[in-house]
Structure formats: structure tokens, C-alpha cells
Design an enzyme around this catalytic site. Structure first.
Site, PDB file in Angstrom:
ATOM      1  N   ASP A  67     -19.681  23.199  26.972  1.00  0.00           N
ATOM      2  CA  ASP A  67     -20.873  22.857  26.063  1.00  0.00           C
ATOM      3  C   ASP A  67     -21.658  24.439  25.763  1.00  0.00           C
ATOM      4  OD1 ASP A  67     -23.583  22.347  25.051  1.00  0.00           O
ATOM      5  OD2 ASP A  67     -23.490  20.637  26.343  1.00  0.00           O
ATOM      6  N   TYR A 159     -31.460  22.753  10.022  1.00  0.00           N
ATOM      7  CA  TYR A 159     -30.109  23.232  10.176  1.00  0.00           C
ATOM      8  C   TYR A 159     -29.895  24.658   9.106  1.00  0.00           C
ATOM      9  CZ  TYR A 159     -25.327  23.497   8.645  1.00  0.00           C
ATOM     10  OH  TYR A 159     -23.867  23.678   8.416  1.00  0.00           O
TER      11      TYR A 159
HETATM   12  N1  LIG Z   1     -18.905  20.735   6.902  1.00  0.00           N
HETATM   13  C1  LIG Z   1     -19.366  21.269   5.949  1.00  0.00           C
HETATM   14  O1  LIG Z   1     -19.530  21.267   4.835  1.00  0.00           O
HETATM   15  C2  LIG Z   1     -19.980  22.995   6.460  1.00  0.00           C
HETATM   16  C3  LIG Z   1     -20.428  23.700   5.553  1.00  0.00           C
HETATM   17  C4  LIG Z   1     -20.814  25.035   6.099  1.00  0.00           C
HETATM   18  C5  LIG Z   1     -21.091  25.284   7.478  1.00  0.00           C
HETATM   19  N2  LIG Z   1     -20.613  24.536   8.263  1.00  0.00           N
HETATM   20  C6  LIG Z   1     -20.285  24.832   9.748  1.00  0.00           C
HETATM   21  O2  LIG Z   1     -19.110  24.747  10.105  1.00  0.00           O
HETATM   22  C7  LIG Z   1     -19.163  24.354  11.596  1.00  0.00           C
HETATM   23  C8  LIG Z   1     -18.067  23.315  11.853  1.00  0.00           C
HETATM   24  O3  LIG Z   1     -18.842  22.050  11.250  1.00  0.00           O
HETATM   25  P1  LIG Z   1     -17.779  20.926  10.794  1.00  0.00           P
HETATM   26  O4  LIG Z   1     -18.259  20.847   9.408  1.00  0.00           O
HETATM   27  O5  LIG Z   1     -16.326  21.156  11.003  1.00  0.00           O
HETATM   28  O6  LIG Z   1     -18.376  19.939  11.729  1.00  0.00           O
HETATM   29  P2  LIG Z   1     -17.726  18.839  13.022  1.00  0.00           P
HETATM   30  O7  LIG Z   1     -16.526  18.554  12.556  1.00  0.00           O
HETATM   31  O8  LIG Z   1     -18.876  18.074  13.395  1.00  0.00           O
HETATM   32  O9  LIG Z   1     -17.457  19.924  13.985  1.00  0.00           O
HETATM   33  C9  LIG Z   1     -18.541  20.679  15.100  1.00  0.00           C
HETATM   34  C10 LIG Z   1     -17.723  21.097  16.262  1.00  0.00           C
HETATM   35  O10 LIG Z   1     -18.790  21.894  17.061  1.00  0.00           O
HETATM   36  C11 LIG Z   1     -18.797  21.079  18.308  1.00  0.00           C
HETATM   37  N3  LIG Z   1     -19.929  21.202  19.086  1.00  0.00           N
HETATM   38  C12 LIG Z   1     -21.144  20.363  18.608  1.00  0.00           C
HETATM   39  N4  LIG Z   1     -22.147  20.605  19.634  1.00  0.00           N
HETATM   40  C13 LIG Z   1     -21.525  21.329  20.647  1.00  0.00           C
HETATM   41  C14 LIG Z   1     -21.925  21.778  21.907  1.00  0.00           C
HETATM   42  N5  LIG Z   1     -23.269  21.518  22.112  1.00  0.00           N
HETATM   43  N6  LIG Z   1     -21.241  22.534  22.449  1.00  0.00           N
HETATM   44  C15 LIG Z   1     -19.968  22.763  21.962  1.00  0.00           C
HETATM   45  N7  LIG Z   1     -19.249  22.291  21.068  1.00  0.00           N
HETATM   46  C16 LIG Z   1     -19.950  21.732  20.200  1.00  0.00           C
HETATM   47  C17 LIG Z   1     -18.184  19.708  18.175  1.00  0.00           C
HETATM   48  O11 LIG Z   1     -17.492  19.402  19.090  1.00  0.00           O
HETATM   49  P3  LIG Z   1     -17.768  18.294  20.422  1.00  0.00           P
HETATM   50  O12 LIG Z   1     -18.711  17.339  19.925  1.00  0.00           O
HETATM   51  O13 LIG Z   1     -16.556  17.904  20.996  1.00  0.00           O
HETATM   52  O14 LIG Z   1     -18.486  19.182  21.494  1.00  0.00           O
HETATM   53  C18 LIG Z   1     -17.185  19.976  16.944  1.00  0.00           C
HETATM   54  O15 LIG Z   1     -15.889  20.614  17.517  1.00  0.00           O
HETATM   55  C19 LIG Z   1     -20.622  24.354  11.810  1.00  0.00           C
HETATM   56  O16 LIG Z   1     -21.182  25.679  12.162  1.00  0.00           O
HETATM   57  C20 LIG Z   1     -21.062  23.822  10.655  1.00  0.00           C
HETATM   58  O17 LIG Z   1     -22.599  24.139  10.565  1.00  0.00           O
HETATM   59  C21 LIG Z   1     -19.808  23.083   7.977  1.00  0.00           C
END
Ligand SMILES: NC(=O)c1ccc[n+]([C@@H]2O[C@H](COP(=O)([O-])OP(=O)(O)OC[C@H]3O[C@@H](n4cnc5c(N)ncnc54)[C@H](OP(=O)(O)O)[C@@H]3O)[C@@H](O)[C@H]2O)c1
Length: 277
Positions: A67, A159
Site C-alpha cells: 500500500d 485530484y
Molecule cells: N485514466 C485516466 O484517464 C488518467 C489520466 C491521467 C492520469 N491518470 C493517472 O494514471 C494513474 C493510474 O490510473 P488509472 O486510470 O490506470 O486508474 P486505476 O485503473 O484505478 O489504477 C489505479 C492503480 O493504483 C492502485 N492503487 C490505488 N490506491 C493504492 C494504494 N493505496 N496503494 C497501492 N496501490 C494503489 C490500484 O491498485 P489497488 O486498488 O489494487 O491497490 C490500481 O492498480 C493514476 O495516477 C491516475 O491519476 C489516469
């Protein structure tokens, strides 16, 4: 000092937040390119599934649960990489949560959780990663921010604030890390079209697929660019919009996100949950 670009022979790539979304897609992409990828998240089962999916690839996946809000957990993950699996060559700090904030319905928990995961979580990973890389005089770090960190957007009070802070954090660290042989990069995705995404609170222009996001990031990690921003045209436009006077910035963003048409939040218009949660 020459820029360090991590190749498979340099050691392990560590990705935080690899159980789903961008982190997962990137882990598979890098494993397909021959990298040994250590993946961290809280969902053990999902990480094990990812490991199985990568079994036919030229690289491989190492599951290290953790975590990011727990500094000790991150110390253990790094110790496990260094003492059981190999040298840490690259750290991709990707774990993050998006909790939409509506001014009509503020709650402290959304801010605290966003800061704990997106900001303190990155710091908890950075400290041991930089310490190990410093001892070897080389390494590569990439911090996942977002186009929402460029300027204020609807629902981004928590965020977007964390992502803006990460941009500043990466820029500030670069001055010293350059001298230490450690290359730091910023990953700034626009909107990624997640398979599980339902309807979000606002229009998300120019979405890219998960596969395209992984391809862009994997390519950018091998480039000398400080920032890996995609899709290029959209991210450049939002960055340029930030230079406009506020009198023009707010109407433009209201228009692009469709926010002006959205009625104020009340019982008839409940908050749409974000799929990342
Ligand atoms: N999707 C978009 O449009 C977008 C755009 C710009 C930037 N981003 C960024 O890209 C990154 C990935 O996001 P995503 O869109 O791929 O979302 P996602 O599918 O929800 O993935 C988030 C990941 O973070 C992990 N996570 C959350 N809380 C955690 C914790 N306390 N400890 C360890 N791991 C944790 C989750 O795993 P567990 O829940 O299993 O821990 C999951 O693997 C993020 O930083 C997000 O802000 C996303």
C-alpha cells in the site's frame, strides 16, 4: 552527465499501482519488451493474474504487494527488489485515485485520501527508490501526473491539486537528480479510455485507449524528454490554455468539459461515481 535510460540488462522496473488500468497495461508492455517488472498494489489476486498473463512474454512479472500510503510497506518492497530480485533500474510511480470533488457536497475524506495516495504515496516510494539509485549513481524515475495538473478543471479540487503538486515535485527534484545520474520524467496523460469506465462527471475530450497509453509511455521512457504527454495535440492545447488570462480560461474550460450545461448538484443530480474508485 549522460542521461540514464534503463534497459532490461540494467535490472528491475518497479511499477506502483499495476493491478489495473495504465499500470497494468504498461507492465505487460514492458514485460513484452523483455523487462523484469516488479508490480505493486493492494489487490494481490489481480497482480497474480497479471503475472500469469505475462508468462509467455520475454520478460517477467514479480508480484510485490503493498500500500503506497504505508511508508514501511514501500521500504519492504524496495528491499525485496534489491536483495531478492536484482537492482532497481527504473521506478514508475503510477498508483493514484481520482475522487471527484463537488463544491456543493464537500467532504474532508476525499481530500485526505487523494493527498495520502497521490502525494504522500509518491513520496513514500521516492525516498527508498532514490536512496538505492543514489548508491549506484544511476537510475530512472517516472512520476504519473495528469493533464488535470496543468490547471483547475471541474471536480479536480483534490485530484488536480495533487497532480499539480506532482508536476512541481518532479521539476524541482530534477535539478539535483541530474547531478546524481538519476533521470526523472513526468508522465502527463490526457484522458484514457478505461474499459471499466462508466459515465464520468464531465466530458473527457480526446480519449486514448489503454494500449495506446502504454505504447506512448513505453516509448517516452526511452526518449530524453522530461515530459511524456499524450495525446500530443490535446495536452499541448490544455497547456497553452493555461497561459490565457483567466477571463478566457474559465469560459474555454467550461465549454470543453460541457460543465456550463451541468445543473448544480442536488438530490435530483447525484454525483456520478468515478470508475477508478
Ligand atoms: N485514466 C485516466 O484517464 C488518467 C489520466 C491521467 C492520469 N491518470 C493517472 O494514471 C494513474 C493510474 O490510473 P488509472 O486510470 O490506470 O486508474 P486505476 O485503473 O484505478 O489504477 C489505479 C492503480 O493504483 C492502485 N492503487 C490505488 N490506491 C493504492 C494504494 N493505496 N496503494 C497501492 N496501490 C494503489 C490500484 O491498485 P489497488 O486498488 O489494487 O491497490 C490500481 O492498480 C493514476 O495516477 C491516475 O491519476 C489516469
Amino acid at each position: 552527465m549522460r542521461d540514464f535510460i534503463a534497459r532490461p540488462e540494467h535490472g528491475i522496473v518497479w511499477i506502483s499501482g499495476a493491478s489495473s488500468g495504465i499500470g497494468r497495461a504498461l507492465a505487460l508492455k514492458l514485460a513484452a519488451e523483455g523487462y523484469k517488472v516488479a508490480v505493486t498494489a493492494r489487490s494481490h489476486e489481480k497482480l497474480v493474474e497479471l503475472q500469469a498473463e505475462a508468462s509467455g512474454l520475454s520478460g517477467n512479472i514479480i508480484v510485490l504487494d503493498g500500500d503506497v500510503t504505508d511508508a514501511e510497506d514501500m521500504e519492504h518492497v524496495l528491499a525485496s527488489i534489491e536483495y531478492e530480485h536484482g537492482t532497481l533500474a527504473m521506478a514508475i510511480l503510477n498508483a493514484g485515485v481520482y475522487l471527484p470533488v463537488h463544491a456543493e457536497d464537500l467532504n474532508r475524506a476525499d481530500f485526505e485520501k487523494s493527498f495520502a495516495v497521490n502525494l504522500s504515496g509518491v513520496v513514500n516510494c521516492l525516498l527508498p527508490a532514490i536512496r538505492h539509485m543514489k548508491a549506484k549513481g544511476q537510475g530512472q524515475i517516472a512520476i504519473v501526473s495528469s493533464v488535470t495538473g496543468y490547471g483547475g478543471l471541474p471536480t479536480g479540487a483534490a485530484y488536480g491539486a495533487t497532480k499539480a503538486a506532482l508536476i512541481n515535485m518532479a521539476e524541482s527534484l530534477k535539478f539535483d537528480l541530474d547531478k546524481m545520474g538519476i533521470r526523472i520524467q513526468l508522465i502527463s496523460p490526457g484522458f484514457v479510455d478505461m474499459p471499466t469506465v462508466g459515465k464520468s462527471a464531465f466530458l473527457m475530450p480526446a480519449p486514448v485507449s489503454l494500449e495506446e497509453a502504454a505504447r506512448q509511455i513505453a516509448g517516452g521512457l526511452k526518449s530524453r524528454a522530461f515530459e511524456i504527454a499524450f495525446p500530443r495535440r490535446f495536452t499541448t492545447m490544455v497547456k497553452l490554455a493555461r497561459l490565457l488570462p483567466y477571463g478566457a480560461y474559465f469560459p474555454l474550460m467550461n465549454h470543453l468539459t460541457g460543465w456550463r450545461q451541468r445543473p448544480p448538484l442536488d438530490d435530483h443530480h447525484p454525483v456520478m461515481p468515478h470508475p477508478a474508485e
